[in-house]
Each structure stands twice: as structure tokens, then as C-alpha cells.
Design an enzyme around this catalytic site. Structure first.
Site, PDB file in Angstrom:
ATOM      1  N   GLU A 284      34.360  33.813  45.163  1.00 33.12           N
ATOM      2  CA  GLU A 284      34.113  35.241  45.421  1.00 33.12           C
ATOM      3  C   GLU A 284      35.030  35.986  44.467  1.00 33.12           C
ATOM      4  O   GLU A 284      36.244  35.757  44.467  1.00 33.12           O
ATOM      5  CB  GLU A 284      34.406  35.595  46.874  1.00 33.12           C
ATOM      6  CG  GLU A 284      33.480  34.897  47.872  1.00 33.12           C
ATOM      7  CD  GLU A 284      31.999  35.152  47.635  1.00 33.12           C
ATOM      8  OE1 GLU A 284      31.631  36.196  47.041  1.00 33.12           O
ATOM      9  OE2 GLU A 284      31.174  34.288  48.007  1.00 33.12           O
TER      10      GLU A 284
ATOM     11  N   CYS B  98      38.551  43.915  46.809  1.00 36.51           N
ATOM     12  CA  CYS B  98      37.407  43.618  45.946  1.00 36.51           C
ATOM     13  C   CYS B  98      36.256  44.543  46.283  1.00 36.51           C
ATOM     14  O   CYS B  98      35.404  44.816  45.458  1.00 36.51           O
ATOM     15  CB  CYS B  98      37.004  42.171  46.135  1.00 36.51           C
ATOM     16  SG  CYS B  98      36.848  41.746  47.853  1.00 36.51           S
TER      17      CYS B  98
HETATM   18  P1  NAD Z   1      43.466  36.409  39.752  1.00 35.31           P
HETATM   19  O1  NAD Z   1      42.183  35.897  39.217  1.00 35.31           O
HETATM   20  O2  NAD Z   1      44.458  36.960  38.793  1.00 35.31           O
HETATM   21  O3  NAD Z   1      44.213  35.244  40.541  1.00 35.31           O
HETATM   22  C1  NAD Z   1      43.594  34.541  41.589  1.00 35.31           C
HETATM   23  C2  NAD Z   1      44.288  33.210  41.748  1.00 35.31           C
HETATM   24  O4  NAD Z   1      43.973  32.397  40.629  1.00 35.31           O
HETATM   25  C3  NAD Z   1      45.812  33.301  41.782  1.00 35.31           C
HETATM   26  O5  NAD Z   1      46.320  32.378  42.722  1.00 35.31           O
HETATM   27  C4  NAD Z   1      46.182  32.914  40.376  1.00 35.31           C
HETATM   28  O6  NAD Z   1      47.509  32.434  40.258  1.00 35.31           O
HETATM   29  C5  NAD Z   1      45.159  31.827  40.141  1.00 35.31           C
HETATM   30  N1  NAD Z   1      44.946  31.433  38.749  1.00 35.31           N
HETATM   31  C6  NAD Z   1      44.949  32.196  37.642  1.00 35.31           C
HETATM   32  N2  NAD Z   1      44.691  31.431  36.557  1.00 35.31           N
HETATM   33  C7  NAD Z   1      44.516  30.156  36.990  1.00 35.31           C
HETATM   34  C8  NAD Z   1      44.239  28.901  36.376  1.00 35.31           C
HETATM   35  N3  NAD Z   1      44.087  28.804  35.053  1.00 35.31           N
HETATM   36  N4  NAD Z   1      44.132  27.815  37.149  1.00 35.31           N
HETATM   37  C9  NAD Z   1      44.282  27.887  38.485  1.00 35.31           C
HETATM   38  N5  NAD Z   1      44.559  29.044  39.128  1.00 35.31           N
HETATM   39  C10 NAD Z   1      44.665  30.168  38.395  1.00 35.31           C
HETATM   40  O7  NAD Z   1      43.118  37.470  40.899  1.00 35.31           O
HETATM   41  P2  NAD Z   1      44.138  38.367  41.764  1.00 35.31           P
HETATM   42  O8  NAD Z   1      44.715  39.428  40.881  1.00 35.31           O
HETATM   43  O9  NAD Z   1      45.044  37.536  42.585  1.00 35.31           O
HETATM   44  O10 NAD Z   1      43.110  39.051  42.772  1.00 35.31           O
HETATM   45  C11 NAD Z   1      42.367  40.171  42.431  1.00 35.31           C
HETATM   46  C12 NAD Z   1      40.945  39.793  42.076  1.00 35.31           C
HETATM   47  O11 NAD Z   1      40.364  39.078  43.153  1.00 35.31           O
HETATM   48  C13 NAD Z   1      40.062  40.999  41.853  1.00 35.31           C
HETATM   49  O12 NAD Z   1      39.222  40.771  40.735  1.00 35.31           O
HETATM   50  C14 NAD Z   1      39.245  41.077  43.136  1.00 35.31           C
HETATM   51  O13 NAD Z   1      38.003  41.727  43.003  1.00 35.31           O
HETATM   52  C15 NAD Z   1      39.096  39.634  43.480  1.00 35.31           C
HETATM   53  N6  NAD Z   1      38.844  39.440  44.910  1.00 35.31           N
HETATM   54  C16 NAD Z   1      37.560  39.159  45.292  1.00 35.31           C
HETATM   55  C17 NAD Z   1      37.255  38.994  46.630  1.00 35.31           C
HETATM   56  C18 NAD Z   1      35.839  38.696  47.078  1.00 35.31           C
HETATM   57  O14 NAD Z   1      35.648  38.317  48.226  1.00 35.31           O
HETATM   58  N7  NAD Z   1      34.860  38.855  46.215  1.00 35.31           N
HETATM   59  C19 NAD Z   1      38.263  39.114  47.587  1.00 35.31           C
HETATM   60  C20 NAD Z   1      39.566  39.385  47.171  1.00 35.31           C
HETATM   61  C21 NAD Z   1      39.841  39.543  45.826  1.00 35.31           C
END
Ligand code: NAD
Length: 539
Positions: free
Chosen positions: A290, A324
Site C-alpha cells: 500500500e 496516505c
Molecule cells: P518510505 O517509503 O520512505 O519508507 C517506508 C519503509 O521502507 C521504511 O521502513 C523505510 O526505512 C523502508 N525502506 C526504504 N528503502 C528501503 C529499502 N531499500 N529496503 C527496505 N526497506 C526500505 O515511506 P515513509 O516516508 O515511511 O511513509 C510515507 C509514505 O507511505 C507515503 O508515500 C504514504 O503515502 C505511504 N503510506 C501509504 C499507506 C497506504 O495504506 N497506502 C499508508 C501509510 C503510508
């Protein structure tokens, strides 16, 4: 084995935290106590606390204040976590469903009771949520995930195929044949817990990587799961460089699934890694993600202006727009624009922002410096050509990462402010010509790659029905005369399509099904003993 029935789930009631209420007094006391401590946040691997290089966790609204000390591992900690997950797998997967469900039902009651204050307080301090935002997320939504999922999983187990006379057909839900890699975002404590616990409920074991800025509350999730009796190694939490953790976990032949919530870019990167490793895996990993959104509010000329204005404020600015689902682009007909601005602008200017431990604040700070810099860049676009800041626009990093709730009007409906995910308290408005409704709807549908949430406002029923049909694929969660945020487990299963994710609906049977591998069993009671069929005899 008896066919036990999971207690009927009910949504956890949201506490009011009114002045003088017992819940307010006790939460304030916990906040005070936590503010004097630096919480230790080691990794959690095979049930053990594992340290490594330490790094500080700071309060977003007071960035000099250290609230936690976390410990990062490296590739070897990930390998250790995968080994721990493998070691726990047979016993956990063989445990009857009722016993697994009981762990999470117990966790929900522990959270609703003795752990509630600590969970809310850590979410307020570490993620800068107001008490209300912490309560609906970290306490209520997480209780709901755990209780509703237990019931959804039971219904899946009970769903059995037809058996004609002479045979018995059964299906068995097995866990996936390997470990699940759960990767969680900073913005919802409940989502962070659900990403690892939903696959675990279905008998899987998990390696979990949480966002560094959510670790203060992640530590409480660990404490609750331990207190609820989750066996060692079922869930293993690793901290450290995301690229190293991701690459190590996704390179393992044992990878059976990815349960991700976060940005679209990160998800696409992880999907590509899985693709490039595809020949190494023992099975095709299930990929559930998501991701981002550019959520809309579309107002029809018949919309109620007070309801519209309230939806923009609550949908756009609560939790600093870091949902989100947050409303981020608004389409308003020229006939309503004046009236809407008259009501909306003073209300936005009046929103109180500050330290969330002062309960009178409506908003806190954005999560970290990276977010502050990114959001400030978008606010600056509001001062550029073709754009005008109608309210807010101030960014102040002196004490915390504070961005005033900002409303920007643009001339071009395809301006970056109308099409890119900002993930901050910035709402962009575009005024459309009343006579060009269809053109405006085409923009809502097609001008961004996302399809997460959206809301339409109209008083005319015929119009509501038309908008709902016209925007059928523009959002996975669609709201009529309501803000596009605040989905409740068991009421509005959550998730979007297109670039917003695989739409497997967190907190639903559909999501749980992704963590099960069905085995079909056919038993014939009196098997045939002659291979010849009747048609083979000739007269
Ligand atoms: P992000 O993508 O920066 O990070 C998400 C997770 O991925 C973190 O734990 C991060 O450390 C990890 N990560 C990053 N690079 C990685 C890699 N190469 N390998 C493994 N893990 C990695 O997102 P964020 O800033 O934490 O959250 C905000 C984003 O999440 C926004 O885009 C938001 O829309 C989305 N979001 C979506 C939903 C939904 O249900 N659609 C819900 C909540 C947040």
C-alpha cells in the site's frame, strides 16, 4: 479439534480525553515520565534484545529532545532474524488457529488496557501526533486490526468446498513456505504492527523492518506482543540501513512474501529487487504493498460549503497531512469558490500548531528534517509563477519541524502541486468552470498516477450517483460528503489501486488470504477398484 468461535469483534471506543477525565490525567502522567527518560530500543531477534551501533530518536516537535536510543544491526542481524524466523516456523505454523488468534486477541486487550497510555504517549512524542490522532491510530485502530483480523481469519478457515456424495473435499490454509518480510512506514503505529502481525496470524514467521522515526512506539508493540505470549522468533524486528536490510532479506531463497506500506518509489524498488532475484526463490513471493496517494476532494456546485470546508481542514491538515489518505488536491466550481474561501481561510489561519503534549494544539510537527525540506520546497512553489498562497506558507525549523497548514491556489490543474504527493500540510486548490464539469472530472481521474482515496461533495443525489460512477477507478476508498481520511477497520477496508498499491485492503479477509497457501484435500470413501468405465462396454 473443536470449531472454536472467535469473540465477535467490535471497534475499540475512542476515548475523549476531556479536561479532568481519568484518561487525560493518566496519559499526561505517562507523557511526563517518558519525557524524562531515553527509551532503549534494541532489535528483537529470536526473542532476544540485540544491540549494535546506536542512533538517537528525537521528538519532531522539539528536535533537540532525545526520546530514544535505538540500535542498528547489519546484514548479519538480518540473516540471524531469517534464521530465527525459520526456527520458529514449524511450531508456530502447526499451532491451531484458535491459539494463534488468542495471542493477538490478548494483545488487543493489553493494548486497550494497561499498555494504552504508553502506546499513545510514545506515538505522540516520537511521531508528533496529537492525543486524538494517537488514540485513533495507536490504540483504537491497532486493537481493531487484531480483533477483526482474528474473526476474518476464522471465516477464511471455515470456508470449505462442496463435497458430492462419496467424497469429502476440504481446504486447508497453510502458511507460506518461507518467511514474510514486513516493511512499515512512520506515519501509523497501527499499520506498523499490522504489517507483521497479519501474516503471523495466518501461521507465518516474519522479519520486520520499521521506519526509524517510528521506533519509539515500535518498542511498545514488541513489549505488548511479548506480554501476549507470542513465541520467540515468530516476529523479528531489525533496525539499520534500509538498503542493506532490504537487499539481504530479498536475496534470501526463503523469502515467501513482502508486506509493505510506504512510498511508491520504495515499493517499486523492492518489487524490482524481487524480480531480479526471482530465480533464486523456492516459491513466488506474494507482494502486497500500500503506497502513496494524491487524494482529491471534488466539489459539485450543489456542495454544502460548511461540510466541504470542514473536510478540507480535517482531511488535509490532521496529522500534518502525513496520511496516505490526506486530501491534497481540491477541485472547486467557480460558483462556490468565493463562499468557500470566505469560510475556509480564517479557519486555516486559526489552526493551533505546536507541541502535541499541549492538548490544545490541533497539529504537531512534520516527522523529520528530510520531510521538512521536501515540504518547504512545495510551499515555495506556492510563491512561484501560476500559484498563490491563500493561507499559511510559513515553515519554521527553529525548535521543531513545523510547517503551517497551507492552502495554495494554482492556475494550471496539472501544476506539480496538483499532481505530486507532498505528504505534508499543504492543500492545493484549482477552480473549475461550472460549465466544464466533465473536463474537471477527467483531470481528477487522469492527472496523477495514484488512486488511493477521494471524496465528492454534492447535495444532488443524481449527481452523487454520476460522480461515483465516473470516478470508479480514481480511488480505492471513495467518500460521499465526507473527508477522505479516517478509514475504520471492519467498516471501510483500506487500500488503493494504480500507483497507490496492490489494493489488498489492510484489515480484511482479502489481505489475510495473501498470507495463506491453500491445500485442497479430496478423500474418496470407497475408491473404484476397476479402471474400466461403463462406456467402454459395447453392445
Ligand atoms: P518510505 O517509503 O520512505 O519508507 C517506508 C519503509 O521502507 C521504511 O521502513 C523505510 O526505512 C523502508 N525502506 C526504504 N528503502 C528501503 C529499502 N531499500 N529496503 C527496505 N526497506 C526500505 O515511506 P515513509 O516516508 O515511511 O511513509 C510515507 C509514505 O507511505 C507515503 O508515500 C504514504 O503515502 C505511504 N503510506 C501509504 C499507506 C497506504 O495504506 N497506502 C499508508 C501509510 C503510508
Amino acid at each position: 479439534m473443536s470449531a472454536f468461535v472467535v469473540p465477535e469483534p467490535k471497534n475499540e471506543p475512542v476515548k475523549a480525553y476531556a479536561p479532568g477525565s481519568p484518561e487525560k490525567l493518566s496519559l499526561k502522567a505517562t507523557l511526563k515520565q517518558l519525557a524524562q527518560e531515553v527509551t532503549e530500543i534494541p532489535q528483537w531477534i529470536g526473542g532476544e534484545r540485540v544491540k549494535g551501533t546506536n542512533f538517537e530518536i528525537r521528538a519532531p516537535h522539539d528536535h533537540q529532545k532525545v526520546v530514544g536510543r535505538a540500535y542498528a544491526g547489519d546484514a548479519s542481524s538480518v540473516s540471524r532474524a531469517i534464521d530465527a524466523a525459520r526456527a520458529a516456523k514449524m511450531d508456530w505454523g502447526a499451532l491451531p488457529y484458535a491459539d494463534r488468534a488468542a495471542v493477538f486477541l490478548r494483545a488487543a486487550d493489553l493494548l486497550a488496557g494497561p499498555f494504552r497510555d504508553r502506546m499513545n504517549a510514545t506515538t505522540m512524542l516520537g511521531q508528533s501526533k496529537t492525543v486524538f490522532q494517537a488514540e485513533i491510530d495507536a490504540a483504537c485502530e491497532l486493537c481493531d486490526f487484531w480483533r477483526f483480523n482474528a474473526a476474518f481469519g476464522q471465516a477464511l478457515e471455515a470456508d470449505q468446498p462442496y463435497s458430492p456424495p462419496g467424497q469429502w473435499n476440504r481446504t486447508e490454509l497453510r502458511p507460506l513456505d518461507g518467511f514474510v518480510f514486513a516493511v512499515s512506514p512512520f506515519n501509523f503505529t497501527s499499520i506498523a504492527a499490522n504489517l507483521s502481525t497479519a501474516p503471523a496470524l495466518m501461521g507465518n514467521t516474519v522479519v520486520w523492518k520499521a521506519a526509524p522515526t517510528q521506533l519509539l512506539s515500535a518498542q511498545v508493540i514488541v513489549e505488548i506482543l511479548e506480554a501476549a505470549g507470542l513465541p520467540k522468533g515468530v516476529i523479528n524486528l531489525v533496525h539499520g540501513d534500509p538498503a542493506i536490510i532490504g537487499a539481504t532479506a530479498l536475496a534470501s531463497p526463503e523469502l515467501a512474501g513482502l508486506h509493505f506500506t510506504g512510498s511508491t518509489a520504495t515499493f517499486q524498488h523492492l518489487w524490482r529487487e524481487i524480480g531480479s532475484n526471482i530465480a533464486r526463490y523456492r516459491q513466488y513471493p506474494r507482494i502486497v504493498g500500500e503506497t502513496g496517494g494524491k487524494d482529491f476532494i471534488f466539489a459539485h456546485p450543489s456542495a454544502n460549503v460548511a461540510a466541504l470546508s470542514t473536510a478540507i481542514i480535517r482531511g488535509g491538515y490532521e496529522y500534518q497531512g502525513q496520511k496516505c489518505s490526506a486530501a491534497s488536491r481540491v477541485y472547486v466550481p467557480r460558483s462556490l469558490a468565493g463562499k468557500l474561501k470566505e469560510r475556509l481561510l480564517p479557519e486555516i489561519e486559526g489552526l493551533k500548531m505546536g507541541d502535541p503534549t499541549d492538548f490544545s494544539n490541533f497539529m504537531g510537527a512534520v516527522i523529520d528534517e528530510r520531510a521538512f525540506t521536501k515540504i518547504s520546497g512545495y510551499v515555495a512553489l506556492g510563491k512561484g509563477p501560476g500559484a498563490r498562497i491563500l493561507a499559511g506558507g510559513e515553515c519554521d525549523r527553529s525548535r521543531g519541524w513545523f510547517v503551517r497548514p497551507t492552502l495554495i491556489e494554482v492556475e494550471d490543474p496539472k501544476h506539480r502541486l496538483m499532481t505530486e504527493e507532498i505528504f505534508g500540510p499543504v492543500v492545493t486548490l484549482w477552480v473549475y468552470d461550472d460549465a466544464k464539469l466533465e473536463e474537471a472530472l477527467a483531470l481528477v481521474d487522469e492527472s496523477t498516477p495514484y488512486a488511493l482515496t477521494g471524496a465528492v461533495f454534492a447535495e444532488d443525489r443524481q449527481v452523487l450517483a454520476q460522480l461515483t460512477e465516473r470516478l470508479r477507478f480514481a480511488a480505492g476508498n471513495f467518500y460521499l460528503n465526507d473527508k477522505p481520511t479516517g478509514a475504520v477497520v471492519g467498516q471501510q477496508p483500506f487500500g488503493g489501486g494504480r500507483a497507490s498499491g496492490t489494493n489488498d485492503k489492510a484489515g480484511s479477509a482479502a489481505n489475510l488470504m495473501r498470507w495463506a497457501s491453500t491445500r485442497a484435500l479430496k478423500e474418496t470413501f470407497v475408491p473404484p477398484t476397476d479402471y474400466r468405465y461403463p462406456f467402454m462396454s459395447e453392445p
